[in-house]
Write an enzyme that holds these catalytic residues in place. Structure first.
Site, PDB file in Angstrom:
ATOM      1  N   TYR A   1       0.836  -1.209   0.000  1.00 32.82           N
ATOM      2  CA  TYR A   1       0.000   0.000   0.000  1.00 32.82           C
ATOM      3  C   TYR A   1       0.872   1.261   0.000  1.00 32.82           C
ATOM      4  CZ  TYR A   1      -3.733   3.201   1.486  1.00 32.82           C
ATOM      5  OH  TYR A   1      -4.630   4.228   1.572  1.00 32.82           O
TER       6      TYR A   1
ATOM      7  N   LYS B   1       1.161   4.169  -2.948  1.00 35.21           N
ATOM      8  CA  LYS B   1       0.804   5.572  -2.701  1.00 35.21           C
ATOM      9  C   LYS B   1       2.021   6.498  -2.886  1.00 35.21           C
ATOM     10  CE  LYS B   1      -3.578   4.979  -1.786  1.00 35.21           C
ATOM     11  NZ  LYS B   1      -4.608   5.527  -2.689  1.00 35.21           N
TER      12      LYS B   1
HETATM   13  P1  NAP Z   1     -13.408   2.609   0.941  1.00 34.47           P
HETATM   14  O1  NAP Z   1     -14.397   3.213   1.876  1.00 34.47           O
HETATM   15  O2  NAP Z   1     -12.946   1.204   1.156  1.00 34.47           O
HETATM   16  O3  NAP Z   1     -13.992   2.757  -0.564  1.00 34.47           O
HETATM   17  C1  NAP Z   1     -13.236   2.285  -1.646  1.00 34.47           C
HETATM   18  C2  NAP Z   1     -13.904   2.728  -2.926  1.00 34.47           C
HETATM   19  O4  NAP Z   1     -13.089   2.303  -4.036  1.00 34.47           O
HETATM   20  C3  NAP Z   1     -15.271   2.088  -3.140  1.00 34.47           C
HETATM   21  O5  NAP Z   1     -16.095   3.034  -3.786  1.00 34.47           O
HETATM   22  C4  NAP Z   1     -14.960   0.908  -4.082  1.00 34.47           C
HETATM   23  O6  NAP Z   1     -16.072   0.532  -4.874  1.00 34.47           O
HETATM   24  C5  NAP Z   1     -13.871   1.524  -4.928  1.00 34.47           C
HETATM   25  N1  NAP Z   1     -12.990   0.560  -5.602  1.00 34.47           N
HETATM   26  C6  NAP Z   1     -12.172  -0.358  -5.046  1.00 34.47           C
HETATM   27  N2  NAP Z   1     -11.502  -1.030  -6.009  1.00 34.47           N
HETATM   28  C7  NAP Z   1     -11.907  -0.509  -7.192  1.00 34.47           C
HETATM   29  C8  NAP Z   1     -11.599  -0.791  -8.550  1.00 34.47           C
HETATM   30  N3  NAP Z   1     -10.721  -1.737  -8.894  1.00 34.47           N
HETATM   31  N4  NAP Z   1     -12.234  -0.087  -9.522  1.00 34.47           N
HETATM   32  C9  NAP Z   1     -13.137   0.881  -9.198  1.00 34.47           C
HETATM   33  N5  NAP Z   1     -13.477   1.190  -7.923  1.00 34.47           N
HETATM   34  C10 NAP Z   1     -12.861   0.497  -6.935  1.00 34.47           C
HETATM   35  O7  NAP Z   1     -12.060   3.469   0.879  1.00 34.47           O
HETATM   36  P2  NAP Z   1     -11.749   4.966   1.378  1.00 34.47           P
HETATM   37  O8  NAP Z   1     -11.249   4.884   2.770  1.00 34.47           O
HETATM   38  O9  NAP Z   1     -12.857   5.860   1.037  1.00 34.47           O
HETATM   39  O10 NAP Z   1     -10.492   5.268   0.449  1.00 34.47           O
HETATM   40  C11 NAP Z   1     -10.570   6.104  -0.707  1.00 34.47           C
HETATM   41  C12 NAP Z   1      -9.136   6.461  -1.133  1.00 34.47           C
HETATM   42  O11 NAP Z   1      -8.509   7.155  -0.062  1.00 34.47           O
HETATM   43  C13 NAP Z   1      -8.280   5.253  -1.427  1.00 34.47           C
HETATM   44  O12 NAP Z   1      -7.405   5.527  -2.492  1.00 34.47           O
HETATM   45  C14 NAP Z   1      -7.486   5.074  -0.145  1.00 34.47           C
HETATM   46  O13 NAP Z   1      -6.271   4.396  -0.350  1.00 34.47           O
HETATM   47  C15 NAP Z   1      -7.294   6.517   0.259  1.00 34.47           C
HETATM   48  N6  NAP Z   1      -6.987   6.724   1.677  1.00 34.47           N
HETATM   49  C16 NAP Z   1      -7.859   6.312   2.633  1.00 34.47           C
HETATM   50  C17 NAP Z   1      -7.524   6.516   3.974  1.00 34.47           C
HETATM   51  C18 NAP Z   1      -8.432   6.098   5.119  1.00 34.47           C
HETATM   52  O14 NAP Z   1      -7.980   6.159   6.265  1.00 34.47           O
HETATM   53  N7  NAP Z   1      -9.651   5.728   4.882  1.00 34.47           N
HETATM   54  C19 NAP Z   1      -6.305   7.127   4.301  1.00 34.47           C
HETATM   55  C20 NAP Z   1      -5.452   7.517   3.280  1.00 34.47           C
HETATM   56  C21 NAP Z   1      -5.805   7.315   1.972  1.00 34.47           C
HETATM   57  P3  NAP Z   1     -17.180  -0.566  -4.342  1.00 34.47           P
HETATM   58  O15 NAP Z   1     -17.986   0.120  -3.262  1.00 34.47           O
HETATM   59  O16 NAP Z   1     -17.999  -0.856  -5.563  1.00 34.47           O
HETATM   60  O17 NAP Z   1     -16.420  -1.733  -3.835  1.00 34.47           O
END
Ligand code: NAP
Length: 247
Positions: A156, A160
């Site tokens: 991961y 990133k």
């Molecule tokens: P999340 O709640 O797990 O949601 C993930 C989203 O990505 C969902 O809409 C999912 O669709 C979609 N997705 C996953 N694989 C995909 C693919 N191959 N093609 C198209 N869509 C896909 O994640 P989140 O926490 O909101 O994270 C969003 C972004 O922020 C990510 O890049 C993550 O790495 C980054 N981020 C998150 C955090 C954190 O603490 N949450 C921190 C730093 C960075 P489905 O619903 O259809 O599965």
């Protein structure tokens, strides 16, 4: 606030979490928002309803952005639906945690394809459309872990870190087309991605965050909205939304 009236945006992974909040925030500015999802069509439809309730236009598109042909078709569908593209938000992301010693090539590849390859695929497909509009914005959602690394999350973190480097290189390549490219690096944000964390691990994390709490998707989304709507002289940068966890 109709600051994004007439603008067309594509947000990948907008069925849940941070992507959903970004889509709604852009909708508040009256943008037309193409909402991508992988599996959860119903959740994507719910995001679309909220975008419309906020004053924007919305349409949902299923696609696996880790597959180049699907990413290309996604961009094409969004352009055909709304008549162009001004903004790409590369948000879709996953994790699959294990120490490097125990990690399989599948676990490595799944995360790198979804988090990094997808950013190339979507940008590659979107750039001609942004250029034909005389400019545009790309915002890549990276992570604090791409800046500082973490035990058990090397795939991961590497993906990133790659997104941050990709952002800088692409910003240089396309600045003369008036296309601005930036990365947003969230810290720990309360979404499904954090749902599996053990309580003692959560406590340990909180102790490392100066603001003493996790972030919300909306706090990330507001920064993305600013970059898209108002960041006219900002490109190639990484913006931290992490409660002070990493400075
Ligand atoms: P999340 O709640 O797990 O949601 C993930 C989203 O990505 C969902 O809409 C999912 O669709 C979609 N997705 C996953 N694989 C995909 C693919 N191959 N093609 C198209 N869509 C896909 O994640 P989140 O926490 O909101 O994270 C969003 C972004 O922020 C990510 O890049 C993550 O790495 C980054 N981020 C998150 C955090 C954190 O603490 N949450 C921190 C730093 C960075 P489905 O619903 O259809 O599965």
């Amino acid at each position: 606030m109709t600051i994004l009236e007439g603008k067309i945006a594509l947000v990948t992974g907008a069925s849940r979490g941070i992507g959903r909040a970004i889509a709604i925030e852009l909708g508040k500015g009256h943008a037309a928002v193409a909402i991508n999802y992988l599996k959860n069509r119903e959740a994507a439809e719910a995001t679309a309803q909220e975008v419309e309730a906020a004053g924007g236009r919305a349409a949902v598109f299923g696609a696996d952005v880790s597959v180049q042909a699907e990413a290309k078709a996604l961009v094409q569908q969004a352009v055909e639906r709304f008549g162009g593209l001004d903004v790409l938000v590369n948000n879709a992301g996953v994790n699959s945690d294990r120490t490097v010693r125990r990690m399989s090539a599948e676990e490595w590849g799944y995360v790198v394809r979804t988090n990094l390859d997808s950013v190339f695929y979507c940008a590659n497909a979107a750039l001609p459309h942004l250029m034909s509009r005389g400019g545009g914005r790309i915002v890549n959602i990276a992570s604090v872990l791409g800046q500082m690394g973490n035990v058990g999350q090397v795939n991961y973190s590497a993906s990133k870190g790659g997104v941050i480097a990709f952002t800088k290189g692409l910003a240089l390549e396309v600045a003369h087309y008036n296309i601005l490219v930036n990365a947003v690096c969230p810290g720990y944000i309360e979404t499904d991605m954090m749902a599996g964390l053990a309580p003692q691990f959560r406590e340990g994390l909180l102790a490392r965050i100066p603001l003493g709490r996790f972030g919300t998707p909306e706090e990330v989304a507001r920064l993305v909205r600013f970059l898209v709507a108002e960041g006219d002289y900002i490109t190639g940068q990484q913006f931290n939304v992490n409660g002070g966890m990493y400075m």
